[in-house]
Design an enzyme around this catalytic site. Structure first.
Site, mmCIF file in Angstrom:
data_model
loop_
_atom_site.group_PDB
_atom_site.id
_atom_site.type_symbol
_atom_site.label_atom_id
_atom_site.label_comp_id
_atom_site.label_asym_id
_atom_site.label_seq_id
_atom_site.Cartn_x
_atom_site.Cartn_y
_atom_site.Cartn_z
ATOM 1 N N MET A 1 -50.927 20.536 -88.748
ATOM 2 C CA MET A 1 -52.299 21.049 -88.766
ATOM 3 C C MET A 1 -53.276 19.871 -88.662
ATOM 4 O O MET A 1 -53.279 18.985 -89.513
ATOM 5 C CB MET A 1 -52.587 21.830 -90.050
ATOM 6 C CG MET A 1 -54.009 22.377 -90.096
ATOM 7 S SD MET A 1 -54.463 23.093 -91.689
ATOM 8 C CE MET A 1 -53.741 24.702 -91.550
ATOM 9 N N HIS B 1 -32.071 30.966 -84.143
ATOM 10 C CA HIS B 1 -32.615 30.040 -83.151
ATOM 11 C C HIS B 1 -34.008 30.468 -82.727
ATOM 12 O O HIS B 1 -34.224 31.623 -82.347
ATOM 13 C CB HIS B 1 -31.679 29.990 -81.945
ATOM 14 C CG HIS B 1 -32.167 29.113 -80.848
ATOM 15 N ND1 HIS B 1 -32.199 29.525 -79.553
ATOM 16 C CD2 HIS B 1 -32.641 27.856 -80.865
ATOM 17 C CE1 HIS B 1 -32.672 28.547 -78.791
ATOM 18 N NE2 HIS B 1 -32.947 27.526 -79.578
ATOM 19 N N ASP C 1 -35.035 22.839 -82.877
ATOM 20 C CA ASP C 1 -34.856 23.419 -81.547
ATOM 21 C C ASP C 1 -35.102 22.357 -80.478
ATOM 22 O O ASP C 1 -36.185 21.782 -80.407
ATOM 23 C CB ASP C 1 -35.829 24.591 -81.373
ATOM 24 C CG ASP C 1 -35.531 25.436 -80.155
ATOM 25 O OD1 ASP C 1 -34.801 24.972 -79.248
ATOM 26 O OD2 ASP C 1 -36.025 26.573 -80.095
ATOM 27 N N TYR D 1 -53.253 28.270 -88.155
ATOM 28 C CA TYR D 1 -53.245 29.486 -88.976
ATOM 29 C C TYR D 1 -52.713 30.679 -88.177
ATOM 30 O O TYR D 1 -51.934 31.492 -88.697
ATOM 31 C CB TYR D 1 -54.646 29.815 -89.495
ATOM 32 C CG TYR D 1 -55.112 28.986 -90.666
ATOM 33 C CD1 TYR D 1 -54.296 28.744 -91.762
ATOM 34 C CD2 TYR D 1 -56.392 28.460 -90.688
ATOM 35 C CE1 TYR D 1 -54.735 27.996 -92.840
ATOM 36 C CE2 TYR D 1 -56.848 27.703 -91.765
ATOM 37 C CZ TYR D 1 -56.010 27.476 -92.841
ATOM 38 O OH TYR D 1 -56.448 26.731 -93.898
ATOM 39 N N TYR E 1 -54.180 18.693 -95.370
ATOM 40 C CA TYR E 1 -53.638 18.855 -94.018
ATOM 41 C C TYR E 1 -52.182 18.390 -93.938
ATOM 42 O O TYR E 1 -51.762 17.747 -92.989
ATOM 43 C CB TYR E 1 -54.517 18.133 -92.990
ATOM 44 C CG TYR E 1 -55.875 18.772 -92.861
ATOM 45 C CD1 TYR E 1 -56.072 19.834 -92.008
ATOM 46 C CD2 TYR E 1 -56.951 18.331 -93.637
ATOM 47 C CE1 TYR E 1 -57.316 20.441 -91.899
ATOM 48 C CE2 TYR E 1 -58.194 18.934 -93.536
ATOM 49 C CZ TYR E 1 -58.365 19.991 -92.671
ATOM 50 O OH TYR E 1 -59.592 20.593 -92.571
ATOM 51 N N ASP F 1 -48.878 23.079 -97.943
ATOM 52 C CA ASP F 1 -49.433 22.309 -99.052
ATOM 53 C C ASP F 1 -50.038 23.252 -100.091
ATOM 54 O O ASP F 1 -50.117 24.465 -99.888
ATOM 55 C CB ASP F 1 -50.434 21.262 -98.554
ATOM 56 C CG ASP F 1 -51.678 21.827 -97.889
ATOM 57 O OD1 ASP F 1 -52.175 22.899 -98.317
ATOM 58 O OD2 ASP F 1 -52.187 21.180 -96.956
ATOM 59 N N ASN G 1 -49.635 20.552 -94.028
ATOM 60 C CA ASN G 1 -48.830 21.686 -93.559
ATOM 61 C C ASN G 1 -48.015 21.304 -92.323
ATOM 62 O O ASN G 1 -48.512 20.653 -91.420
ATOM 63 C CB ASN G 1 -49.750 22.859 -93.224
ATOM 64 C CG ASN G 1 -50.621 23.212 -94.398
ATOM 65 O OD1 ASN G 1 -50.132 23.559 -95.452
ATOM 66 N ND2 ASN G 1 -51.930 23.085 -94.230
#
Length: 140
Positions: A74, A22, A64, A110, A128, A30, A130
């Protein structure tokens, strides 16, 4: 061999998903993401795109619900956001998970990614693309 596990989920990826607890996070990266230079465990799923991996993972992976955001994207810092985000929203909606998206500036993303449990390296060509998922608890 087990039944009903999508072939896209490798034994290594299933092991990582099972080991996560958890609050742990996983990054679906990518093809341009510097996966191996951040010092985090990397699971390679070459030849696959993020939408198909996301869809498969969400069959087993609870998000969660005790946090403000459980999905992180991102930012491309443009007024027009990446088209692939629409696919993510559809997949998340179809999963019936309570998803809460937050967009992070590229360098903040990042930094956040340095602390994920694992990175899934994909061949996703969209820029983009990710996405970080925060694992929740299994409710019985």
């Amino acid at each position: 061999m087990l039944k009903n596990i999508p072939k896209i989920i490798s034994p290594e990826l299933m092991k990582v998903l099972l080991e996560m607890g958890h609050g742990d996070e996983i990054l679906l990266a990518d093809g341009n993401y510097p996966c191996h230079s951040v010092g985090v465990k990397v699971v390679r799923l070459d030849g696959h795109g993020i939408p198909e991996i996301l869809k498969a993972i969400l069959k087993y992976f609870p998000l969660d619900t005790f946090v403000e955001e459980n999905v992180l994207l991102m930012d491309n810092n443009l007024s027009t956001k990446p088209e692939i985000w629409k696919s993510y929203e559809e997949i998340l909606y179809d999963s019936k998970e309570d998803f809460r998206v937050k967009v992070l500036e590229r360098f903040k993303f990042y930094e956040r990614a340095k602390n994920v449990f694992a990175i899934v390296a994909t061949s996703e060509s969209a820029l983009y693309a990710n996405i970080i998922l925060k694992k929740g608890v299994v409710k019985t």
